[in-house]
Design a protein around this motif. Structure first.
Motif, PDB file in Angstrom:
ATOM      1  N   ASP A  85      -2.763   8.380   1.183  1.00  0.00           N
ATOM      2  CA  ASP A  85      -2.639   7.470  -0.017  1.00  0.00           C
ATOM      3  C   ASP A  85      -2.253   8.449  -1.018  1.00  0.00           C
ATOM      4  N   ARG A  89       0.660  -1.712   0.054  1.00  0.00           N
ATOM      5  CA  ARG A  89       0.123  -0.118   0.026  1.00  0.00           C
ATOM      6  C   ARG A  89       1.085   1.420  -0.072  1.00  0.00           C
ATOM      7  N   ARG A 107       3.827   5.344  -3.082  1.00  0.00           N
ATOM      8  CA  ARG A 107       2.712   5.541  -3.098  1.00  0.00           C
ATOM      9  C   ARG A 107       1.907   5.936  -2.237  1.00  0.00           C
ATOM     10  N   GLY A 108       2.756   6.471  -0.744  1.00  0.00           N
ATOM     11  CA  GLY A 108       1.861   6.599   0.531  1.00  0.00           C
ATOM     12  C   GLY A 108       2.717   6.182   1.747  1.00  0.00           C
TER      13      GLY A 108
END
Length: 379
Positions: free
Chosen positions: A292, A155, A275-276
């Motif tokens: 995010d 994530r 990405r985050g």
């Protein structure tokens, strides 16, 4: 082992701060989770009167001042070591030699050599079904367990950097008295082993990576403190600052101090990826901040997740959504995981081998600080 098997007898060695926290965990684990039943057989300490009083208050069947005799009891199956670090190796090796399951408070030992001996004995004992585990309780904070799941699921994308700092202030006052935590022969190190070990373990826990090299600085701001017979030399660090290179290419900064005025128990963790990112602070341990980078335009920034849903790690045994947990509950999660490993005949985590890896990093940090921040490989 079936659920109807006789209770597993527990002995806790050490009855002050950590002994009290672990006692509460053993007292409450069967009421919170479906695990093998435990019986709180004996609490061990050096002073007969004080350990007897602690045993009465904490709910133990008996007290003792003889840790060897307590370990050798036929009705003791699990030995939980909550002593100063100087005794960890001696007690753990004795318990493993006699076929007892072992839980040891962090850090695993005071030296790499002791940690190597403990890891070797744990590996050998595992062949006979003996389970050993190291007590890094912050792995059992639901928000941090969720953070690890998010990182493992990708994530955050490519993980690039982590900032971890553990700040306390209980030594700011120069008149604060000496304790075993300020003596190298008992504690091994100061803020480095006491707090920095948690930080290094979280680096490894969250990333799944190992530390390949370190550069560090340390300070002892107050070099002498009041003792029982005049002032004594403080022989450990008050604070450390370090940069860790990981074998996955990421970089982590780790700071630990017991001299941060106004910070009572602030364990702040930030992780940044392509990405985050995420952020956590122990002083708000039910919350995880997550960003995010793929969120729609106009919706940047962090959102706060209240980690109390039944789908979150460890929450099925607890209260309805929104009813928050506390620091002491992490120890209940810890002994729950140990009991399930014993029941299932599976390895427990973190293992003594994990503790050895952390010890190697701590030793490299100390060596770097002694060599004017030279970069030291972890080996």
């Amino acid at each position: 082992m079936s659920r109807t098997s006789p209770a597993l007898g527990v002995a806790v060695i050490g009855h002050s701060f950590m002994g009290k926290a672990h006692s509460q965990a053993w007292r409450n684990v069967n009421a919170t989770f479906e695990t093998p039943e435990v019986a709180m057989r004996v609490l061990v300490g050096r002073n007969a009167a004080s350990v007897e009083e602690s045993a009465r208050r904490y709910g133990w069947e008996e007290s003792s001042t003889d840790w060897r005799a307590s370990i050798l009891r036929d009705d003791v199956d699990i030995v939980d070591i909550c002593t100063p670090g100087a005794l960890h190796a001696q007690i753990a090796l004795f318990a493993l030699e006699h076929g007892k399951h072992v839980l040891v408070e962090k850090p695993l030992a005071n030296t790499v050599a002791e940690a190597q001996a403990m890891a070797g004995a744990a590996a050998a004992s595992a062949a006979s079904g003996v389970v050993s585990m190291l007590g890094f309780n912050y792995r059992r904070v639901p928000a941090l367990a969720l953070a690890r799941d998010l990182v493992a699921a990708g994530r955050l994308g490519e993980l690039r950097q982590l900032n971890i700092r553990y700040y306390q202030d209980w030594l700011v006052d120069e008149a604060s008295p000496m304790s075993w935590r300020l003596r190298r022969e008992e504690a091994g190190s100061g803020a480095l082993g006491d707090l920095g070990s948690h930080a290094v373990d979280q680096v490894r826990f969250l990333t799944g990576a190992n530390v390949s090299s370190v550069s560090a600085t340390s300070r002892t701001f107050v070099t002498r403190r009041p003792g029982t017979a005049g002032t004594e030399d403080v022989t450990v660090d008050d604070a450390i600052w370090s940069t860790l290179e990981l074998d996955n290419g990421a970089v982590a900064t780790v700071e630990a101090t017991r001299m941060a005025t106004g910070r009572k128990n602030s364990f702040r963790i930030e992780a940044y990826g392509s990405r985050g990112s995420l952020a956590f602070d122990l002083e708000s341990l039910n919350h995880l901040q997550v960003c995010d980078a793929d969120a729609p335009t106009g919706e940047p920034g962090f959102k706060s997740i209240l980690v109390t849903e039944p789908e979150h790690p460890y929450l099925k045994g607890w209260w309805p959504t929104g009813h928050v947990l506390g620091w002491a509950d992490t120890f209940i999660h810890e002994v729950r995981d140990l009991l399930l490993a014993i029941e299932g005949g599976t390895p427990a985590s973190p293992s003594f081998a994990d503790g050895l890896e952390v010890q190697r990093v701590l030793a490299a940090i100390e060596a770097s600080a002694a060599a004017d921040s030279a970069r030291i490989p972890v080996s």
